[in-house]
Design a protein around this motif. Structure first.
Motif, PDB file in Angstrom:
ATOM      1  N   GLN A 167      23.050 -82.262  51.325  1.00 32.98           N
ATOM      2  CA  GLN A 167      23.152 -81.023  50.272  1.00 32.98           C
ATOM      3  C   GLN A 167      23.397 -79.699  51.466  1.00 32.98           C
ATOM      4  OE1 GLN A 167      21.027 -80.667  46.456  1.00 32.98           O
ATOM      5  NE2 GLN A 167      20.139 -82.961  47.388  1.00 32.98           N
ATOM      6  N   VAL A 168      22.356 -79.774  52.428  1.00 31.04           N
ATOM      7  CA  VAL A 168      22.102 -78.663  53.180  1.00 31.04           C
ATOM      8  C   VAL A 168      23.556 -78.352  54.057  1.00 31.04           C
ATOM      9  CG1 VAL A 168      20.929 -77.822  55.237  1.00 31.04           C
ATOM     10  CG2 VAL A 168      19.759 -78.454  53.277  1.00 31.04           C
ATOM     11  N   PHE A 169      24.112 -79.412  54.622  1.00 26.61           N
ATOM     12  CA  PHE A 169      25.032 -79.422  55.452  1.00 26.61           C
ATOM     13  C   PHE A 169      26.518 -79.330  54.625  1.00 26.61           C
ATOM     14  CE2 PHE A 169      22.267 -80.144  58.800  1.00 26.61           C
ATOM     15  CZ  PHE A 169      22.893 -79.578  59.868  1.00 26.61           C
ATOM     16  N   ALA A 170      26.558 -79.695  53.424  1.00 25.91           N
ATOM     17  CA  ALA A 170      27.670 -79.502  52.486  1.00 25.91           C
ATOM     18  C   ALA A 170      27.616 -77.911  52.415  1.00 25.91           C
ATOM     19  CB  ALA A 170      27.569 -80.271  51.269  1.00 25.91           C
ATOM     20  N   GLN A 171      26.872 -77.240  52.013  1.00 25.41           N
ATOM     21  CA  GLN A 171      26.735 -75.995  51.831  1.00 25.41           C
ATOM     22  C   GLN A 171      27.235 -75.085  53.034  1.00 25.41           C
ATOM     23  OE1 GLN A 171      23.262 -74.394  50.006  1.00 25.41           O
ATOM     24  NE2 GLN A 171      23.091 -75.763  48.440  1.00 25.41           N
ATOM     25  N   LEU A 172      26.515 -75.647  54.094  1.00 23.27           N
ATOM     26  CA  LEU A 172      26.911 -74.939  55.541  1.00 23.27           C
ATOM     27  C   LEU A 172      28.302 -75.023  55.972  1.00 23.27           C
ATOM     28  CD1 LEU A 172      23.898 -75.447  57.532  1.00 23.27           C
ATOM     29  CD2 LEU A 172      24.511 -73.380  56.236  1.00 23.27           C
ATOM     30  N   ASP A 173      28.947 -76.149  55.605  1.00 17.56           N
ATOM     31  CA  ASP A 173      30.352 -76.637  55.903  1.00 17.56           C
ATOM     32  C   ASP A 173      31.423 -75.706  54.935  1.00 17.56           C
ATOM     33  OD1 ASP A 173      32.310 -78.618  57.142  1.00 17.56           O
ATOM     34  OD2 ASP A 173      32.832 -78.537  55.124  1.00 17.56           O
ATOM     35  N   ALA A 174      30.662 -75.675  53.776  1.00 23.09           N
ATOM     36  CA  ALA A 174      31.630 -74.738  52.718  1.00 23.09           C
ATOM     37  C   ALA A 174      31.772 -73.239  52.860  1.00 23.09           C
ATOM     38  CB  ALA A 174      31.340 -75.150  51.484  1.00 23.09           C
ATOM     39  N   ASP A 175      30.607 -72.651  53.720  1.00 25.37           N
ATOM     40  CA  ASP A 175      30.302 -71.270  53.753  1.00 25.37           C
ATOM     41  C   ASP A 175      31.250 -70.607  54.910  1.00 25.37           C
ATOM     42  OD1 ASP A 175      29.304 -68.797  54.166  1.00 25.37           O
ATOM     43  OD2 ASP A 175      27.317 -69.466  54.060  1.00 25.37           O
ATOM     44  N   PRO A 176      32.073 -69.908  54.552  1.00 23.63           N
ATOM     45  CA  PRO A 176      32.991 -69.186  55.327  1.00 23.63           C
ATOM     46  C   PRO A 176      32.198 -68.220  56.453  1.00 23.63           C
ATOM     47  CG  PRO A 176      33.414 -68.253  53.253  1.00 23.63           C
ATOM     48  CD  PRO A 176      32.495 -69.378  53.185  1.00 23.63           C
ATOM     49  N   GLU A 177      31.452 -67.856  56.187  1.00 21.32           N
ATOM     50  CA  GLU A 177      30.372 -66.965  56.938  1.00 21.32           C
ATOM     51  C   GLU A 177      29.780 -67.655  58.355  1.00 21.32           C
ATOM     52  OE1 GLU A 177      30.782 -63.520  57.068  1.00 21.32           O
ATOM     53  OE2 GLU A 177      32.140 -63.959  55.547  1.00 21.32           O
ATOM     54  N   ALA A 182      27.269 -84.929  61.441  1.00 25.41           N
ATOM     55  CA  ALA A 182      28.337 -85.279  62.181  1.00 25.41           C
ATOM     56  C   ALA A 182      29.629 -84.608  61.793  1.00 25.41           C
ATOM     57  CB  ALA A 182      28.373 -86.882  62.546  1.00 25.41           C
ATOM     58  N   ASP A 183      29.758 -84.800  60.294  1.00 19.71           N
ATOM     59  CA  ASP A 183      31.110 -84.360  59.808  1.00 19.71           C
ATOM     60  C   ASP A 183      31.130 -82.965  59.525  1.00 19.71           C
ATOM     61  OD1 ASP A 183      31.938 -87.086  59.929  1.00 19.71           O
ATOM     62  OD2 ASP A 183      31.792 -87.480  57.676  1.00 19.71           O
ATOM     63  N   CYS A 184      30.206 -82.317  59.602  1.00 14.50           N
ATOM     64  CA  CYS A 184      30.337 -80.963  59.423  1.00 14.50           C
ATOM     65  C   CYS A 184      31.362 -80.487  60.190  1.00 14.50           C
ATOM     66  CB  CYS A 184      28.730 -80.222  59.789  1.00 14.50           C
ATOM     67  SG  CYS A 184      28.750 -78.322  59.306  1.00 14.50           S
ATOM     68  N   ARG A 185      32.173 -79.375  59.886  1.00 15.23           N
ATOM     69  CA  ARG A 185      33.214 -78.833  60.552  1.00 15.23           C
ATOM     70  C   ARG A 185      32.535 -77.793  61.647  1.00 15.23           C
ATOM     71  NH1 ARG A 185      37.346 -76.523  56.410  1.00 15.23           N
ATOM     72  NH2 ARG A 185      35.215 -76.107  55.426  1.00 15.23           N
ATOM     73  N   LYS A 186      31.424 -77.159  61.100  1.00 19.83           N
ATOM     74  CA  LYS A 186      30.873 -75.983  61.879  1.00 19.83           C
ATOM     75  C   LYS A 186      30.000 -76.761  62.947  1.00 19.83           C
ATOM     76  CE  LYS A 186      32.211 -74.038  58.597  1.00 19.83           C
ATOM     77  NZ  LYS A 186      31.602 -73.109  57.705  1.00 19.83           N
TER      78      LYS A 186
END
Length: 276
Positions: A42-52, A109-113
């Motif tokens: 959940q944490v990394f899904a939120q970060l992945d989706a956060d454009p900032e 691993a899959d986080c785009r950031k």
């Protein structure tokens, strides 16, 4: 800025396009219990989706990165598959649990950031699984690493055996995984597990933030593209390995040796393994 979400196993702070994710337990040594496994994706899904957010620093609170799997907290889940070894239902449930845990690490691993890990103190078992999912790893001089699952009667099944061959090579991984030995930061740097070693935890964290800031200053879509291209050639290999070990452990994990390992941990004694 601190994340307003009330995570139990993490804190999340954001500043100048970089987020810092800090393991906080609640188990001793940031051990990975049920909250860790449910909250991490959940944490990394939120970060992945956060454009900032353009880069992430991953670290642990206190003296240690993580002691790895919180065996006492997870004993109930493991106990179900051990309690009725011959039956399909507990094995199926265990397989699903392993897949969920694998998915939690894969979310990193899959986080785009890009994720830069700063490791100090102990990084054991699941901790190594977690840093293997990071893009870059830095350590403090006091850091120690161990792929220790063999010591507790398990085949590592949530990422180390799938990702570390691509980081440190097959030979070094076999040595670590088959012995369960501890290695220090200097050895970790020599074999490529970490990119650099710093005097202390504060210096390692500062270096991670400096690198994350460098990444965050680059065009974000290009950064995403670099990660996507680099991950493309390895993703099928990693996915195949994770699927295989989930099935293998579901079939073969239940053993007297695993029960002995968990009991020994609870009783704080050296286990005696009999190959049964």
């Amino acid at each position: 800025m601190t994340d307003s979400s009330s995570w139990k196993a993490f804190t999340v702070e954001r500043a100048e396009h970089v987020a810092q994710v800090t393991l906080i337990g609640p188990g001793k040594g940031n051990a990975m219990g049920p909250d860790f496994w449910s909250e991490l994706p959940q944490v990394f899904a939120q970060l992945d989706a956060d454009p900032e957010v353009r880069a992430v620093v991953l670290t642990g609170s206190g003296k240690h990165f993580s002691y790895g799997l919180d065996l006492p907290a997870m004993a109930g889940d493991l106990g179900q598959v051990l309690a009725d070894k011959a039956q399909a239902k507990p094995r199926t449930d265990f397989h699903a649990m392993v897949k969920r845990m694998q998915g939690a690490i894969t979310a990193v691993a899959d986080c785009r950031k890009p994720v830069v890990a700063a490791i100090s103190g102990w990084c054991i078992g699941g901790g190594v699984d977690l840093i293997s999912a990071a893009d870059i790893r830095y350590a403090s001089a006091d850091a120690q690493f161990s792929v220790r699952e063999v010591k507790v009667g398990m085949v590592a099944d949530v990422g180390s055996l799938a990702r570390l061959p691509l980081i440190i090579g097959d030979g070094h991984l076999r040595e670590l995984a088959l012995t369960g030995k501890d290695i220090d930061a200097a050895r970790a740097e020599k074999i490529g597990l970490v990119s650099d070693v710093f005097d202390d935890a504060a210096a390692a964290l500062a270096a991670a933030h400096a690198t994350a800031a460098e990444i965050a200053a680059n065009p974000p879509l290009v950064v995403h593209g670099i990660k996507d291209v680099l991950d493309h050639t390895r993703s099928a290999q990693v996915d195949d390995s994770l699927r295989y070990v989930a099935a293998w452990n579901s079939a073969f994990l239940p053993s007297e040796d695993l029960t002995e390992a968990i009991t020994a941990v609870m009783q704080k004694r050296t286990p005696v393994f009999r190959g049964r």
